[in-house]
Design a protein around this motif. Sequence first.
Motif, short mmCIF file in Angstrom:
data_model
loop_
_atom_site.label_atom_id
_atom_site.label_comp_id
_atom_site.label_asym_id
_atom_site.label_seq_id
_atom_site.Cartn_x
_atom_site.Cartn_y
_atom_site.Cartn_z
N SER A 1 -17.45 -0.11 -1.86
CA SER A 1 -16.89 1.20 -2.23
C SER A 1 -16.60 2.05 -1.00
N THR A 2 -17.18 1.69 0.14
CA THR A 2 -16.96 2.48 1.36
C THR A 2 -15.85 1.92 2.24
N VAL A 3 -15.24 0.82 1.82
CA VAL A 3 -14.11 0.27 2.58
C VAL A 3 -12.90 1.18 2.37
N ASP A 4 -12.47 1.81 3.45
CA ASP A 4 -11.38 2.79 3.36
C ASP A 4 -10.06 2.16 3.84
N ILE A 5 -9.15 1.92 2.91
CA ILE A 5 -7.87 1.32 3.30
C ILE A 5 -6.71 2.33 3.18
N LYS A 6 -7.04 3.60 2.94
CA LYS A 6 -5.98 4.61 2.85
C LYS A 6 -5.14 4.69 4.12
N PRO A 7 -5.77 4.67 5.32
CA PRO A 7 -4.95 4.72 6.54
C PRO A 7 -3.98 3.53 6.65
N LEU A 8 -4.40 2.37 6.16
CA LEU A 8 -3.55 1.18 6.22
C LEU A 8 -2.35 1.33 5.29
N ILE A 9 -2.60 1.89 4.11
CA ILE A 9 -1.51 2.11 3.15
C ILE A 9 -0.55 3.15 3.69
N THR A 10 -1.09 4.21 4.26
CA THR A 10 -0.24 5.27 4.81
C THR A 10 0.66 4.72 5.92
N ALA A 11 0.11 3.86 6.77
CA ALA A 11 0.90 3.28 7.86
C ALA A 11 2.03 2.43 7.31
N ARG A 12 1.75 1.66 6.26
CA ARG A 12 2.79 0.82 5.67
C ARG A 12 3.89 1.68 5.05
N LYS A 13 3.48 2.75 4.37
CA LYS A 13 4.48 3.64 3.76
C LYS A 13 5.37 4.29 4.81
N LYS A 14 4.76 4.65 5.93
CA LYS A 14 5.55 5.23 7.01
C LYS A 14 6.56 4.23 7.54
N LEU A 15 6.14 3.00 7.66
CA LEU A 15 7.04 1.95 8.12
C LEU A 15 8.22 1.81 7.16
N ASP A 16 7.93 1.91 5.86
CA ASP A 16 8.98 1.79 4.86
C ASP A 16 9.85 3.05 4.76
N GLY A 17 9.41 4.11 5.45
CA GLY A 17 10.20 5.34 5.41
C GLY A 17 9.93 6.21 4.21
N ARG A 18 8.78 6.02 3.56
CA ARG A 18 8.45 6.85 2.41
C ARG A 18 6.94 6.75 2.12
#
Length: 364
Positions: A347-364
Amino acid sequence: MAEKSDRVLKARANRFFAAGILFLLVTVLFGAIIGAAVTNSVKKKSLNRRKECVLKIGEKEVSREQFELFCITVIEGSSFTSLKDGTASENSLISLIKTKACEYAQQYVALRSEAEKAGLSLSPLEKAMIEKKVDDIPQNENPNDYYVKNYGVDREGYMDFLVGWSLCEKYVNYAANVDNCSEEELKAIFEANSEKLGWARADVIYFSISTADTGAAELKKSLAEDICRTVNGLPDADKERIFKSYFDNYSEEGFPSSGINVELRGDIAGSYPVLFDAVKNAEENHCYVVDDGIAVFAVRVRERFMFDYFRNTEEFLTIVRESLKQKATDDAINSSKYGIVQTAAMSTVDIKPLITARKKLDGR
């Protein structure tokens, strides 16, 4: 043996690791698209916490840093966009990514463990090819720093991750030994794929019975039976001529392959499974009535190209190998030896920064 055949038929496509799929899972990670996000995550966690077990697969422990690699595999994968678009919230997306990552981890651990039990290992050339890819990083970068920055593990940890995927691939290829397949298993694999392979040439008269007029439908069924009875009672030399006369007078529109000497395969097999199943088991040069509830067919089978025809073709053997890979994967994953248990640390594994980085790469 019948149980083995059943397992072949019940193999699940979403768990199937063909060589190309395994290799894709390996090579997709070389994009290093979310390095900054990983760097920030590593900075926030102590080394001991990075080694903390977040997932148990049988007797194997998966650390936080290893699990994040599986999450990155999902996030960097081509299916990420559809995952993101199919979820209503970021929390739902996080949950889905972690679930997929758990599945990848289970596949990885199960297949790698089975490979090691089978005594499989990578050749010096195979190891050298992986090492070459691992060392293909920007000039003037320290390898350990590069992989910690981009993937949260040092060079050796990343190298081991890729070696593991290659062992998984090697195991499913090793398990796909056609020579070990019984005739019964081969027939079961053919049956499961008969719509892709099997086909026939036949004379077909089509009657639509998709009507509320049950009386008219019964008359059409009776007519189809009369046609087949008449044709079956004729000498072989006369069957085509008489069947064609019936076709010219009675066949209705609405079926794409009505006629004399037409091919029943592909889309026809998929759209009319009752008809195709009857043809698969038909006697050549015999006329049959087939009723699928929507249509009635008078069918005279000329030639069938089924198991005996495809038995030794490369087209069929390729499908057999793919089916055996699927079976090997399913057998390993479904074994009680590789059950999944998440620890409280998951429950403490934080993958929000990874998702945010991917979204930025996709331009949204």
